[in-house]
Write a protein that holds these residues in place. Sequence first.
Motif, mmCIF file in Angstrom:
data_model
loop_
_atom_site.group_PDB
_atom_site.id
_atom_site.type_symbol
_atom_site.label_atom_id
_atom_site.label_comp_id
_atom_site.label_asym_id
_atom_site.label_seq_id
_atom_site.Cartn_x
_atom_site.Cartn_y
_atom_site.Cartn_z
ATOM 1 N N LEU A 1 3.186 -7.969 15.764
ATOM 2 C CA LEU A 1 3.246 -8.031 17.222
ATOM 3 C C LEU A 1 2.804 -6.719 17.853
ATOM 4 C CD1 LEU A 1 6.695 -9.817 17.671
ATOM 5 C CD2 LEU A 1 4.433 -10.830 18.032
ATOM 6 N N SER A 2 3.054 -5.621 17.154
ATOM 7 C CA SER A 2 2.662 -4.302 17.646
ATOM 8 C C SER A 2 2.536 -3.363 16.459
ATOM 9 C CB SER A 2 3.705 -3.761 18.633
ATOM 10 O OG SER A 2 4.957 -3.574 17.991
ATOM 11 N N GLY A 3 1.832 -2.251 16.682
ATOM 12 C CA GLY A 3 1.672 -1.278 15.615
ATOM 13 C C GLY A 3 0.613 -1.685 14.606
ATOM 14 N N ALA B 1 2.793 -13.092 0.000
ATOM 15 C CA ALA B 1 3.482 -14.342 -0.339
ATOM 16 C C ALA B 1 2.949 -14.900 -1.649
ATOM 17 C CB ALA B 1 3.314 -15.362 0.791
ATOM 18 N N SER B 2 3.056 -14.110 -2.707
ATOM 19 C CA SER B 2 2.543 -14.556 -4.002
ATOM 20 C C SER B 2 3.287 -15.783 -4.518
ATOM 21 C CB SER B 2 2.642 -13.419 -5.026
ATOM 22 O OG SER B 2 3.972 -12.950 -5.117
ATOM 23 N N CYS B 3 4.505 -15.991 -4.015
ATOM 24 C CA CYS B 3 5.248 -17.180 -4.434
ATOM 25 C C CYS B 3 4.750 -18.428 -3.704
ATOM 26 C CB CYS B 3 6.736 -16.991 -4.160
ATOM 27 S SG CYS B 3 7.115 -16.606 -2.445
ATOM 28 N N VAL B 4 3.957 -18.233 -2.647
ATOM 29 C CA VAL B 4 3.385 -19.356 -1.907
ATOM 30 C C VAL B 4 2.018 -19.718 -2.472
ATOM 31 C CG1 VAL B 4 2.570 -20.132 0.356
ATOM 32 C CG2 VAL B 4 4.651 -18.760 0.177
ATOM 33 N N ILE B 5 1.223 -18.685 -2.794
ATOM 34 C CA ILE B 5 -0.104 -18.906 -3.370
ATOM 35 C C ILE B 5 -0.042 -18.483 -4.834
ATOM 36 C CG2 ILE B 5 -2.563 -18.425 -3.150
ATOM 37 C CD1 ILE B 5 -2.066 -17.544 -0.302
ATOM 38 N N ASN B 6 0.072 -19.437 -5.711
ATOM 39 C CA ASN B 6 0.279 -19.135 -7.126
ATOM 40 C C ASN B 6 -0.885 -18.377 -7.746
ATOM 41 O OD1 ASN B 6 2.759 -20.475 -7.107
ATOM 42 N ND2 ASN B 6 1.812 -22.455 -7.558
ATOM 43 N N GLN B 7 -2.077 -18.506 -7.152
ATOM 44 C CA GLN B 7 -3.261 -17.877 -7.726
ATOM 45 C C GLN B 7 -3.290 -16.363 -7.509
ATOM 46 O OE1 GLN B 7 -3.237 -20.611 -5.908
ATOM 47 N NE2 GLN B 7 -4.024 -22.203 -7.272
ATOM 48 N N ILE B 8 -2.431 -15.846 -6.624
ATOM 49 C CA ILE B 8 -2.391 -14.404 -6.399
ATOM 50 C C ILE B 8 -1.685 -13.746 -7.579
ATOM 51 C CG2 ILE B 8 -1.484 -12.549 -4.957
ATOM 52 C CD1 ILE B 8 -1.742 -14.345 -2.565
ATOM 53 N N SER B 9 -2.413 -12.894 -8.298
ATOM 54 C CA SER B 9 -1.854 -12.316 -9.519
ATOM 55 C C SER B 9 -1.827 -10.790 -9.484
ATOM 56 C CB SER B 9 -2.659 -12.791 -10.741
ATOM 57 O OG SER B 9 -4.015 -12.434 -10.605
ATOM 58 N N PHE B 10 -1.982 -10.191 -8.292
ATOM 59 C CA PHE B 10 -1.880 -8.740 -8.192
ATOM 60 C C PHE B 10 -0.898 -8.382 -7.085
ATOM 61 C CE2 PHE B 10 -5.264 -9.924 -5.291
ATOM 62 C CZ PHE B 10 -5.014 -9.160 -4.170
ATOM 63 N N ASP B 11 -0.332 -7.194 -7.200
ATOM 64 C CA ASP B 11 0.696 -6.760 -6.262
ATOM 65 C C ASP B 11 0.106 -5.857 -5.192
ATOM 66 O OD1 ASP B 11 2.877 -8.036 -7.534
ATOM 67 O OD2 ASP B 11 2.887 -6.465 -9.062
ATOM 68 N N THR B 12 0.484 -6.112 -3.959
ATOM 69 C CA THR B 12 0.089 -5.246 -2.856
ATOM 70 C C THR B 12 1.328 -4.562 -2.289
ATOM 71 O OG1 THR B 12 0.271 -7.095 -1.290
ATOM 72 C CG2 THR B 12 -1.907 -6.648 -2.231
ATOM 73 N N VAL B 13 1.084 -3.503 -1.537
ATOM 74 C CA VAL B 13 2.153 -2.789 -0.847
ATOM 75 C C VAL B 13 1.811 -2.781 0.636
ATOM 76 C CG1 VAL B 13 3.409 -0.613 -0.618
ATOM 77 C CG2 VAL B 13 2.542 -1.323 -2.862
ATOM 78 N N MET B 14 2.780 -3.144 1.468
ATOM 79 C CA MET B 14 2.581 -3.138 2.915
ATOM 80 C C MET B 14 3.409 -2.009 3.510
ATOM 81 S SD MET B 14 2.765 -7.238 3.729
ATOM 82 C CE MET B 14 1.768 -7.142 5.209
ATOM 83 N N ILE B 15 2.743 -1.115 4.252
ATOM 84 C CA ILE B 15 3.397 0.065 4.806
ATOM 85 C C ILE B 15 3.133 0.133 6.309
ATOM 86 C CG2 ILE B 15 3.590 2.582 4.674
ATOM 87 C CD1 ILE B 15 2.229 2.343 1.891
ATOM 88 N N ALA B 16 4.159 0.418 7.086
ATOM 89 C CA ALA B 16 3.991 0.578 8.528
ATOM 90 C C ALA B 16 3.303 1.912 8.812
ATOM 91 C CB ALA B 16 5.338 0.520 9.229
ATOM 92 N N GLU B 17 2.119 1.857 9.417
ATOM 93 C CA GLU B 17 1.401 3.078 9.785
ATOM 94 C C GLU B 17 2.097 3.790 10.932
ATOM 95 O OE1 GLU B 17 -2.582 4.306 9.010
ATOM 96 O OE2 GLU B 17 -0.880 4.436 7.641
ATOM 97 N N ASP B 18 2.729 3.019 11.797
ATOM 98 C CA ASP B 18 3.527 3.553 12.889
ATOM 99 C C ASP B 18 4.640 2.549 13.170
ATOM 100 O OD1 ASP B 18 0.533 3.010 14.828
ATOM 101 O OD2 ASP B 18 1.977 1.531 14.117
ATOM 102 N N ASN B 19 5.461 2.802 14.161
ATOM 103 C CA ASN B 19 6.528 1.858 14.475
ATOM 104 C C ASN B 19 5.915 0.512 14.849
ATOM 105 O OD1 ASN B 19 8.298 3.985 14.109
ATOM 106 N ND2 ASN B 19 8.431 4.458 16.287
#
Length: 228
Positions: A57-59, A88-106
């Motif tokens: 929604l923001s940031g 959502a790797s549990c939603v899309i079974n074909q995703i087999s690598f891990d990502t990291v999501m980080i807030a760049e700002d608030n």
Amino acid sequence: MSDADVVKSTIENLEFFSKLDESEKERILKNSIIKTYSKNQILYDHNSECLGMVVPLSGTIRVTMASENGKEINLYTLEQGDVDVLSASCVINQISFDTVMIAEDNCDVIIIPAIVVSEVQKKNIYLHSYILEIAANRFSDVMWTMQQILFMRIDQRIAIFLLDEYVKSHKNVMIKVTQEEIAKNINSAREVVTRILKRMSADDVIEIRRGKVIIKDIDYIKNLAIAD
């Protein structure tokens, strides 16, 4: 507006929503939440539970991939109006690598829980197709990042970054960004970025200030960004 009103008005505008039946709409709206993250807070990593569909929604949210030795590659960023499902790797079974999501700002983010997305998309082909389309778009972003890393010079990658920021800021030539942030975004070392920026400054293409880069020759930046 209340959180429920914000969730409703935002999710109702997502492409798949009108294709849901009333019970599916109600389930998604009832279970979706708004979460607030502070700068540098991790939204999701390989130790987290499956997050679900993410709607900023923001940031700005930075999505990265990290190696075991701590080396990090910035894959893409998410802003207001974007949607992401690679957490959502549990939603899309074909995703087999891990990502990291980080807030760049608030930032404030709507999260449609993975269990809800998973169960609804199994019954609704429109949501299932939407998820695959979003995933394909994100993989396209990842491939663009790989193309830059493998085939483009550092100065061209810096020019592309500065041009993107220039466009996003409605053609404001003063880009509020540190050299460390540029290095992270283009997947390079800070020392290399500093050297290239100093060269651009000496050529009167940019001006370097503390926490800012001022574009003085936008035509040069544009031409460098699209150079073969």
